[in-house]
Motif scaffolding. Structure first.
Motif, mmCIF file in Angstrom:
data_model
loop_
_atom_site.group_PDB
_atom_site.id
_atom_site.type_symbol
_atom_site.label_atom_id
_atom_site.label_comp_id
_atom_site.label_asym_id
_atom_site.label_seq_id
_atom_site.Cartn_x
_atom_site.Cartn_y
_atom_site.Cartn_z
ATOM 1 N N GLU A 77 -5.624 -4.545 1.051
ATOM 2 C CA GLU A 77 -6.511 -4.485 2.209
ATOM 3 C C GLU A 77 -5.731 -4.181 3.493
ATOM 4 O O GLU A 77 -6.168 -3.378 4.308
ATOM 5 C CB GLU A 77 -7.282 -5.803 2.380
ATOM 6 N N SER A 78 -4.588 -4.832 3.673
ATOM 7 C CA SER A 78 -3.855 -4.665 4.937
ATOM 8 C C SER A 78 -3.227 -3.283 5.087
ATOM 9 O O SER A 78 -2.928 -2.868 6.201
ATOM 10 C CB SER A 78 -2.787 -5.750 5.096
ATOM 11 N N VAL A 79 -3.040 -2.579 3.990
ATOM 12 C CA VAL A 79 -2.454 -1.236 4.064
ATOM 13 C C VAL A 79 -3.466 -0.142 3.742
ATOM 14 O O VAL A 79 -3.100 1.023 3.623
ATOM 15 C CB VAL A 79 -1.207 -1.105 3.143
ATOM 16 N N SER A 80 -4.737 -0.514 3.653
ATOM 17 C CA SER A 80 -5.763 0.455 3.250
ATOM 18 C C SER A 80 -5.902 1.616 4.225
ATOM 19 O O SER A 80 -6.326 2.700 3.834
ATOM 20 C CB SER A 80 -7.110 -0.243 3.062
ATOM 21 N N GLY A 81 -5.520 1.433 5.476
ATOM 22 C CA GLY A 81 -5.635 2.501 6.467
ATOM 23 C C GLY A 81 -4.444 3.445 6.518
ATOM 24 O O GLY A 81 -4.448 4.408 7.279
ATOM 25 N N GLU A 85 -0.252 10.255 1.876
ATOM 26 C CA GLU A 85 0.541 11.483 1.802
ATOM 27 C C GLU A 85 1.900 11.333 2.491
ATOM 28 O O GLU A 85 2.790 12.149 2.288
ATOM 29 C CB GLU A 85 -0.232 12.651 2.426
ATOM 30 N N LEU A 86 2.040 10.316 3.327
ATOM 31 C CA LEU A 86 3.278 10.112 4.069
ATOM 32 C C LEU A 86 4.276 9.280 3.273
ATOM 33 O O LEU A 86 3.901 8.557 2.357
ATOM 34 C CB LEU A 86 2.984 9.406 5.396
ATOM 35 N N VAL A 87 5.534 9.363 3.662
ATOM 36 C CA VAL A 87 6.588 8.514 3.120
ATOM 37 C C VAL A 87 6.798 7.391 4.126
ATOM 38 O O VAL A 87 6.838 7.639 5.344
ATOM 39 C CB VAL A 87 7.900 9.304 2.916
ATOM 40 N N TYR A 88 6.942 6.169 3.648
ATOM 41 C CA TYR A 88 7.140 5.010 4.505
ATOM 42 C C TYR A 88 8.593 4.549 4.385
ATOM 43 O O TYR A 88 9.035 4.142 3.320
ATOM 44 C CB TYR A 88 6.134 3.906 4.149
ATOM 45 N N LYS A 102 11.680 -5.672 -0.330
ATOM 46 C CA LYS A 102 10.416 -6.306 -0.717
ATOM 47 C C LYS A 102 9.222 -5.521 -0.183
ATOM 48 O O LYS A 102 8.227 -5.344 -0.886
ATOM 49 C CB LYS A 102 10.378 -7.747 -0.224
ATOM 50 N N GLY A 103 9.313 -5.057 1.054
ATOM 51 C CA GLY A 103 8.224 -4.275 1.625
ATOM 52 C C GLY A 103 8.056 -2.934 0.928
ATOM 53 O O GLY A 103 6.939 -2.521 0.614
ATOM 54 N N ALA A 104 9.173 -2.253 0.677
ATOM 55 C CA ALA A 104 9.106 -0.962 -0.024
ATOM 56 C C ALA A 104 8.542 -1.147 -1.425
ATOM 57 O O ALA A 104 7.739 -0.327 -1.887
ATOM 58 C CB ALA A 104 10.490 -0.316 -0.064
ATOM 59 N N LEU A 105 8.943 -2.223 -2.099
ATOM 60 C CA LEU A 105 8.413 -2.489 -3.440
ATOM 61 C C LEU A 105 6.908 -2.711 -3.387
ATOM 62 O O LEU A 105 6.163 -2.120 -4.184
ATOM 63 C CB LEU A 105 9.109 -3.708 -4.056
ATOM 64 N N LEU A 110 1.612 -0.413 -4.512
ATOM 65 C CA LEU A 110 0.270 -0.083 -4.034
ATOM 66 C C LEU A 110 0.027 1.427 -3.980
ATOM 67 O O LEU A 110 -0.997 1.876 -3.474
ATOM 68 C CB LEU A 110 0.041 -0.713 -2.652
ATOM 69 N N GLY A 111 0.988 2.199 -4.493
ATOM 70 C CA GLY A 111 0.790 3.635 -4.626
ATOM 71 C C GLY A 111 1.349 4.499 -3.512
ATOM 72 O O GLY A 111 1.020 5.685 -3.433
ATOM 73 N N PHE A 112 2.200 3.950 -2.647
ATOM 74 C CA PHE A 112 2.769 4.712 -1.543
ATOM 75 C C PHE A 112 4.168 5.208 -1.875
ATOM 76 O O PHE A 112 4.889 4.597 -2.675
ATOM 77 C CB PHE A 112 2.835 3.843 -0.283
ATOM 78 N N LYS A 113 4.561 6.309 -1.238
ATOM 79 C CA LYS A 113 5.926 6.834 -1.358
ATOM 80 C C LYS A 113 6.794 6.109 -0.336
ATOM 81 O O LYS A 113 6.383 5.956 0.821
ATOM 82 C CB LYS A 113 5.948 8.344 -1.103
ATOM 83 N N VAL A 114 7.982 5.680 -0.778
ATOM 84 C CA VAL A 114 8.814 4.847 0.090
ATOM 85 C C VAL A 114 10.289 5.227 0.038
ATOM 86 O O VAL A 114 10.756 5.841 -0.922
ATOM 87 C CB VAL A 114 8.692 3.348 -0.294
ATOM 88 N N LYS A 115 10.973 4.838 1.102
ATOM 89 C CA LYS A 115 12.435 4.867 1.192
ATOM 90 C C LYS A 115 12.844 3.636 1.990
ATOM 91 O O LYS A 115 12.002 3.002 2.627
ATOM 92 C CB LYS A 115 12.937 6.120 1.912
#
Length: 150
Positions: A77-81, A85-88, A102-105, A110-115
């Motif tokens: 819910e907190s990241v639904s917005g 398509e972006l990398v975080y 922990k945040g990247a994990l 939740l389906g986001f691209k991360v570094k």
């Protein structure tokens, strides 16, 4: 008597395997120098910088343009917005803190691209790069907090 070098206790990988491993490592990390070059040149399309520590840490010093998503508060819910398509690019205090991991994990799960940003805000500031800070009231006295503020 000859002694075997401790540095070679575990033999080096063949070059192709080493290259694949190092490429994967770089796919998950950004160093402060590359990030500051993007920020100063305006080449920051395609990603968002994310401070994963508590709001108090974000207020005290943050990378310019970063958003605050404390890893402890991340939920679907907190990241639904957020734009999928972006990398975080997540960061925290330093190599001694794992809030960015922990945040990247959580974001990845939740389906986001991360570094992650290597070295966190500590490496950023040690390199002399700029930070933003919230203005504090003149009577403000911060309460003692854990060093990593996550």
């Amino acid at each position: 008597m000859t002694t075997e070098p401790r540095a070679l206790t575990f033999p080096a990988l063949d070059s192709a395997t080493a290259a694949a491993h190092l490429r994967a490592e770089l796919a998950l990390e950004v160093d402060p120098d590359d990030l500051v070059r993007d920020l100063t040149s305006g080449a920051q399309q395609g990603y968002v910088v994310v401070e994963t520590r508590a709001p108090e840490a974000f207020a005290s010093a943050r990378i310019p343009g970063a958003i605050n998503l404390p890893y402890r508060d991340m939920t679907a819910e907190s990241v639904s917005g957020l734009d999928r398509e972006l990398v975080y690019i997540c960061y925290c205090e330093s190599i001694h803190c794992n809030a960015a991991t922990k945040g990247a994990l959580k974001l990845a799960e939740l389906g986001f691209k991360v570094k992650r940003l290597s070295g966190g805000i500590t490496a950023w500031q040690a390199a002399g790069y700029p930070v933003e800070r919230d203005a504090l009231p003149s009577a403000y006295t911060p309460a003692p907090a854990p060093r990593c503020a996550c």
